[in-house]
Design a protein around this motif. Sequence first.
Motif: not given
Length: 385
Positions: A96, A140, A180, A223, A311, A313, A359
């Motif tokens: 992340c 996260g 997250c 998320c 995850q 993003s 990420s």
Amino acid sequence: MEPLVAENVQAMDTINVLREKLDSMHHELEMLRAFKKQEEKRTSWFDRLHQNISKGSTEHDKKEAKPDERKWGSMGAVIPSRPATIIQAHLGEATCVRYDGADTNLVATSGNDGTVKIWESQNGSLRATLRGKAGHPILGCDLRGELAVGSGSDKTCRVWNVRTERMIHQLVGHSNKINCARLFQGEKLVLTGSADRSLKVWDIARNTYRQTTTFRHSSSCNCIDTGLDAATAVSGHMDGGVRFWDHRTGDRVLDMAGLHMDEVTSVQFHPLNTTQILTNGKDSILKLVDIRTCLPIHSFSHPQFKTIFKQSSSSLSPDGKYVSAGSNSSNNGTIFVWDAETGGYLKQVSGHESTCISSFAWGSGGTNGQQVASVDRKGYLVLWA
């Protein structure tokens, strides 16, 4: 006698039919009442969200800016064009990347090595290393002012003081990994989303934390994001749906079921428009969605853009004019950029060598103007110019 019996039977049949119709009408009435109540709750929540954010924006606009303060608004959003700094941030996969929500020149990363690291966005120098439990990946992270949080595979979320690099809270209560975590504005509340199909709100204002609210759903949460009103949260789920929550009332105020054909991997409130959110899904489509209608305004895709991680993003630029995300299947770490106003594809840029992006983040630029960062499966952090 027989005609009288026949009339009685016919009368009973008519009465039974009328009873069935009455029961059906009563059931429909109850459904309408429930729908009306839900719609009133949704309308009340949306009006309150809009009023609170408008009030906050007005108060913020009235504040006098510092002479040396330079925000993105004076220069516009900077579309990534080339890697400016490349850093080996983590041993193993980086999971992340997040810019400081307090608009400083800091960016946070987390990794499978069980750490959260804080970096200077201008030159990539390491500011702090925040350690979790050895052998357990941090999935996260988030950063706001003096506080950083990291959600772990060990079912806990840690809160650190960035300046001292000391852990001040270890939030325990989930029964599965925490995918997250986000800090609400004001740094007093933490929101976590877990594979145990729940979201939890934690009060960290005192020396001893307190778990205040639990939101439950039938699908695991991948998320989350928090609204500018410091009360609203949004979550993306494994079933392709997006849900909105109000932590003050404990209510689920809106449910967008089946927004994506596969898992939702990223969700973000529009930085300027309270009526819109951006989502990313494992169907490899990004969507800019109108909260009022629950319908996409634009869908963003490209034949070479793929989303395969839970995850992965995506982000809107700080002025809301662009949408961007990193592709998971590319061998050269490609970032894709689209026009948020037209939905059109603009460009793609590469900067991660022989690996894919895990990420991506687009920050406000702080005072140095550096806005875009990405991390990959080899643990590298790229700060883009």
